[in-house]
Scaffold this motif. Structure first.
Motif, PDB file in Angstrom:
ATOM      1  N   VAL A   1      -1.629  -9.930  -2.154  1.00 49.02           N
ATOM      2  CA  VAL A   1      -1.406  -9.359  -1.095  1.00 49.02           C
ATOM      3  C   VAL A   1      -0.161  -8.925  -0.723  1.00 49.02           C
ATOM      4  CG1 VAL A   1      -1.838  -9.777   1.682  1.00 49.02           C
ATOM      5  CG2 VAL A   1      -3.721 -10.353  -0.038  1.00 49.02           C
ATOM      6  N   VAL A   2      -0.123  -7.622   0.099  1.00 52.90           N
ATOM      7  CA  VAL A   2       1.105  -7.211   0.280  1.00 52.90           C
ATOM      8  C   VAL A   2       1.460  -6.490   1.347  1.00 52.90           C
ATOM      9  CG1 VAL A   2       3.058  -5.488  -0.162  1.00 52.90           C
ATOM     10  CG2 VAL A   2       1.342  -6.248  -2.209  1.00 52.90           C
ATOM     11  N   GLY A   3       2.190  -7.559   1.918  1.00 57.06           N
ATOM     12  CA  GLY A   3       3.050  -7.684   3.523  1.00 57.06           C
ATOM     13  C   GLY A   3       2.721  -8.645   4.381  1.00 57.06           C
TER      14      GLY A   3
ATOM     15  N   GLN B   1      -6.234  -0.957  -6.432  1.00 55.38           N
ATOM     16  CA  GLN B   1      -5.544  -0.739  -4.875  1.00 55.38           C
ATOM     17  C   GLN B   1      -6.249  -0.392  -3.705  1.00 55.38           C
ATOM     18  OE1 GLN B   1      -1.423   0.394  -5.964  1.00 55.38           O
ATOM     19  NE2 GLN B   1      -2.668   1.078  -7.848  1.00 55.38           N
ATOM     20  N   LEU B   2      -6.237  -1.448  -2.711  1.00 61.86           N
ATOM     21  CA  LEU B   2      -7.000  -0.915  -1.355  1.00 61.86           C
ATOM     22  C   LEU B   2      -5.767  -1.181  -0.423  1.00 61.86           C
ATOM     23  CD1 LEU B   2     -10.082  -2.982  -0.432  1.00 61.86           C
ATOM     24  CD2 LEU B   2      -8.595  -3.161  -2.644  1.00 61.86           C
TER      25      LEU B   2
ATOM     26  N   PRO C   1      -2.344   5.622   7.361  1.00 59.21           N
ATOM     27  CA  PRO C   1      -2.576   4.003   6.603  1.00 59.21           C
ATOM     28  C   PRO C   1      -1.314   4.316   5.620  1.00 59.21           C
ATOM     29  CG  PRO C   1      -4.453   5.258   4.827  1.00 59.21           C
ATOM     30  CD  PRO C   1      -4.325   5.640   7.174  1.00 59.21           C
ATOM     31  N   PHE C   2      -0.399   3.366   5.350  1.00 59.70           N
ATOM     32  CA  PHE C   2       1.305   3.340   4.472  1.00 59.70           C
ATOM     33  C   PHE C   2       0.794   2.954   3.742  1.00 59.70           C
ATOM     34  CE2 PHE C   2       5.176   2.153   4.449  1.00 59.70           C
ATOM     35  CZ  PHE C   2       5.381   2.996   3.173  1.00 59.70           C
TER      36      PHE C   2
ATOM     37  N   VAL D   1      -6.497  -7.372  -8.545  1.00 59.65           N
ATOM     38  CA  VAL D   1      -6.352  -6.397  -6.860  1.00 59.65           C
ATOM     39  C   VAL D   1      -5.946  -6.452  -6.250  1.00 59.65           C
ATOM     40  CG1 VAL D   1      -7.378  -5.858  -4.531  1.00 59.65           C
ATOM     41  CG2 VAL D   1      -8.873  -6.927  -6.844  1.00 59.65           C
ATOM     42  N   ILE D   2      -4.788  -4.860  -5.927  1.00 61.09           N
ATOM     43  CA  ILE D   2      -3.458  -5.109  -4.857  1.00 61.09           C
ATOM     44  C   ILE D   2      -4.059  -4.616  -3.669  1.00 61.09           C
ATOM     45  CG2 ILE D   2      -1.234  -4.365  -4.093  1.00 61.09           C
ATOM     46  CD1 ILE D   2      -0.911  -3.642  -7.186  1.00 61.09           C
TER      47      ILE D   2
END
Length: 374
Positions: free
Chosen positions: A181-183, A162-163, A147-148, A288-289
């Motif tokens: 939410v990142v992405g 963070q997960l 995972p990146f 949360v991130i």
């Protein structure tokens, strides 16, 4: 334990099983001619580790392995609307297990491959369960184990959680918390949709997401694969397929857009103790991130072979760009243009065909039987 075979296959996901199937078709016998090792505890590849809410109606395609249809193998009625609610994490492992048994493809698991080295014209595969030497290698280790998460200033100071996508289980665990939410990929949008139904969210991406409202035409997929294939043939790291195909607009995505969950913001510049901050000074508090930032190819065990070029990629060749140009004994399936389930099937066939020819193995002839794993 020490074994000598013609071909070693590392990984028993879609690409690895396809390669093993075609090795048999081309006359190479399992155990005596080739051996398959897999790190997972059971059949199913990375599918067995996917989050419970990933069902057959939300998954981004499960393509049939060669010789055996998915629906028939697990007894699915494709006309029944309830079929779409079946968990991918249970249906696909069942399918793979049936496939391994029907085509007599013994997989040694759980076996962790530590390193692959070149030794005396052979490849030495060192595992936690012994050593295998082979004349050729088909590597099908996928990406799930890598995972990146990009590096951002302040990440270590964040007091929240963070997960990564890989760690995700259920949206319910975030109820009452604000989640960033990142992405901009398909998984990011799927998880954003789920989480935004139970709590507040902020969605950030590096680039403006491109949604595709029209049906997914075959030429779109071919164009995406062609671009990724061009990159790996030039020795560049594989690019994102979504950047070419765009994000499909499903009924769930339309609902998320209607309730405002898809109000995307640009990428923040740093992480604070209790949230994130943008370059203009704007801050957002977060509990949360959730990093939906993708995966990288699991190839660390191949590092001693020095396959990577200066730019970090591996120059590939062969009909479907599965063969390593600097070492034709090695094929990477499920890498670059063959990272999709349908691409993995075709890559498995191409790799098995090209490698057996390169090694001078007679296709279609019977080979001596016996266990190569003692």
């Amino acid at each position: 334990m020490y074994s000598d075979v013609d071909v070693a296959v590392i990984g028993a996901g879609q690409a690895g099983l396809s390669a093993a199937y075609y090795l048999r078709r081309f006359g190479v016998e399992p155990e005596s001619g080739f051996v398959v090792v897999d790190h997972a505890p059971g059949p199913g590849g990375a599918w067995q580790f996917r989050w419970p809410s990933l069902t057959l109606s939300t998954v981004n395609g499960v393509h049939d392995l060669p010789g055996l249809g998915f629906a028939a193998a697990v007894g699915l009625d494709t006309s029944d609307p309830q079929t779409g609610r079946v968990h991918a994490s249970s249906a696909v492992p069942e399918y793979f297990a049936t496939y391994e048994k029907q085509f007599e493809l013994p997989v040694h698991r759980p076996v962790h491959t530590r390193v692959v080295c070149a030794r005396d014209q052979r490849l030495r595969i060192e595992t936690d369960n012994g050593i295998v030497t082979a004349r050729g290698l088909i590597n099908a280790t996928g990406t799930w184990e890598r995972p990146f998460i990009p590096s951002y200033p302040g990440a270590e100071s964040f007091t929240g959680r963070q997960l990564h996508t890989k760690d995700y289980s259920s949206a319910q665990e975030f109820a009452g918390q604000h989640v960033v939410v990142v992405g901009g990929g398909i998984s990011a949008v799927q998880l954003l949709d789920e989480v935004s139904r139970v709590t507040t969210t902020t969605w950030v991406t590096r680039r403006e997401p491109e949604f595709r409202d029209e049906p997914f035409a075959p030429e779109i997929g071919r164009a995406a694969v062609a671009l990724v294939e061009d990159r790996v043939r030039r020795g560049l790291p594989p690019g994102s397929v979504v950047s070419v195909t765009g994000l499909p607009v499903t009924p769930a995505i339309r609902a998320a857009r209607a309730r405002g969950a898809l109000a995307r913001q640009p990428m923040f510049s740093e992480i604070t103790t209790d949230g994130v901050r943008w370059a203009d000074g704007h801050e957002e508090k977060a509990d949360v991130i959730l990093w939906c930032t993708g995966f990288r190819s699991s190839l660390d065990h191949l590092a001693p072979l020095r396959l990577r070029g200066p730019g970090g990629g591996i120059t590939m060749t062969g009909r479907l760009a599965t063969q390593v140009m600097s070492d034709p004994r090695i094929h990477l399936v499920g890498y670059g243009p063959s990272s999709s389930t349908i691409g993995a099937n075709r890559a498995g066939q191409a790799a098995a065909r090209e490698l057996t020819r390169h090694l001078g193995l007679a296709t279609g002839s019977a080979r001596s039987k016996g266990s190569a794993w003692r």
